[in-house]
Scaffold this active site. Sequence first.
Site, mmCIF file in Angstrom:
data_model
loop_
_atom_site.group_PDB
_atom_site.id
_atom_site.type_symbol
_atom_site.label_atom_id
_atom_site.label_comp_id
_atom_site.label_asym_id
_atom_site.label_seq_id
_atom_site.Cartn_x
_atom_site.Cartn_y
_atom_site.Cartn_z
ATOM 1 N N SER A 141 -28.486 -26.672 -3.229
ATOM 2 C CA SER A 141 -28.345 -25.498 -2.378
ATOM 3 C C SER A 141 -28.971 -25.765 -1.009
ATOM 4 O O SER A 141 -28.589 -26.712 -0.339
ATOM 5 C CB SER A 141 -28.953 -24.282 -3.077
ATOM 6 O OG SER A 141 -28.621 -23.101 -2.398
ATOM 7 N N ASP A 294 -18.336 -20.766 -6.518
ATOM 8 C CA ASP A 294 -19.468 -20.855 -5.592
ATOM 9 C C ASP A 294 -18.971 -20.634 -4.167
ATOM 10 O O ASP A 294 -18.032 -21.311 -3.723
ATOM 11 C CB ASP A 294 -20.118 -22.245 -5.722
ATOM 12 C CG ASP A 294 -21.315 -22.439 -4.811
ATOM 13 O OD1 ASP A 294 -21.795 -21.459 -4.207
ATOM 14 O OD2 ASP A 294 -21.789 -23.591 -4.709
ATOM 15 N N HIS A 324 -22.922 -21.158 -8.460
ATOM 16 C CA HIS A 324 -24.116 -21.445 -7.677
ATOM 17 C C HIS A 324 -25.371 -21.089 -8.467
ATOM 18 O O HIS A 324 -25.432 -20.055 -9.126
ATOM 19 C CB HIS A 324 -24.101 -20.691 -6.349
ATOM 20 C CG HIS A 324 -25.031 -21.299 -5.349
ATOM 21 N ND1 HIS A 324 -24.693 -22.406 -4.589
ATOM 22 C CD2 HIS A 324 -26.313 -21.008 -5.027
ATOM 23 C CE1 HIS A 324 -25.712 -22.734 -3.834
ATOM 24 N NE2 HIS A 324 -26.721 -21.910 -4.092
#
Length: 354
Positions: A141, A294, A324
């Site tokens: 991320s 995501d 995610h």
Amino acid sequence: MEILAKNLKHLGIVGEHTFIRLITEGLPACRDSQLFIKDLHFDGVPVRIYLPREPSASKRRGVIFFHGGCGIFGSIRSHERICRYIARKSDSVVVSVGYHLAPEHKYPAQTLECLTATVHFLKTAETYGVDPARIIVCGDSVGGAYTASVCQELGHRTDITKICAQVLIYPFLQALNFNLPSYQQNAAVAFLSRERTVHFILKYLDKDCSLKEPILAGSHVPESINLKYRKWINPDLISDVFKPGYKPPLPTLFLPQVHEEVQELFEPWFSPLLAEDAVVCPLPDTCIVTCEHDVLRDDGLLYKKRLEDNNVRVTWHHVEKGFHSVMGFFGYGIFSFPSSSTIVNHAVDFIKGY
């Protein structure tokens, strides 16, 4: 969880991001008989180092890990099980970087601390039984954004050993276009929705959250910048396989006052996809992991193309059932997801090649 966090904030019990920090910390891991684990500081930056106990006939590879969490939550502890697994399964010395979080520590403190810790490790690797020519940087991320930024920053440095590879796991890489196909398709997906992405960006930069709607619409980007970066951030560069139901957004009115408030979004340190080709060309071999469910999926796809266009070797894995933050469930038994293990093992297999 987000609704509960907002209610607790409204009641004055605890701040929203403070509550999310508590939740994302996870449970403490048990003792690991296969690893020496020690908390240190690299030039003032907190780190935790994981060293395999089994003696090695030669110097090991090193892995520097930057955790995700939008720069405002997440920690060494939240990614403890992941880093232990990488150290054990790849027989590597892993350094997890505990950079200080925003908004208490202002951007770009997080990127700078990741850079500082990386340079320190490159210079002192042999102290920990690591070959400095076999150091890999990895992050998920926003940790993927820090990974990309650190590798871009160090690409032309001649005073230290080169990073040999980077691993970007569902990375955040640009803040110009929040209407890419993945943002439309996954606008309401749990853990990181389209709206929450911009909300967390504004929290990270300590900006007024009233800017969220114009940024989502694209009103923060002048036409000159859109034209400049269209060659790199453009739905036309994404395969039709990833664009079912995609609808090009309607033209939006540019708002200069919004643009002035969020200048950070146009810096390559914040949006690594905006780096010039001269910066991208010398980047190391790269592994990119994207997830179908995501909002950040297309960031990874676009960066993959940029790297390949600049003759950087890319290993790409797309996880069809991934979403995610799914890697954060790794190591929690029945609470984990198959895609959690899939992603971590993709990273391990790539790391073992160096």
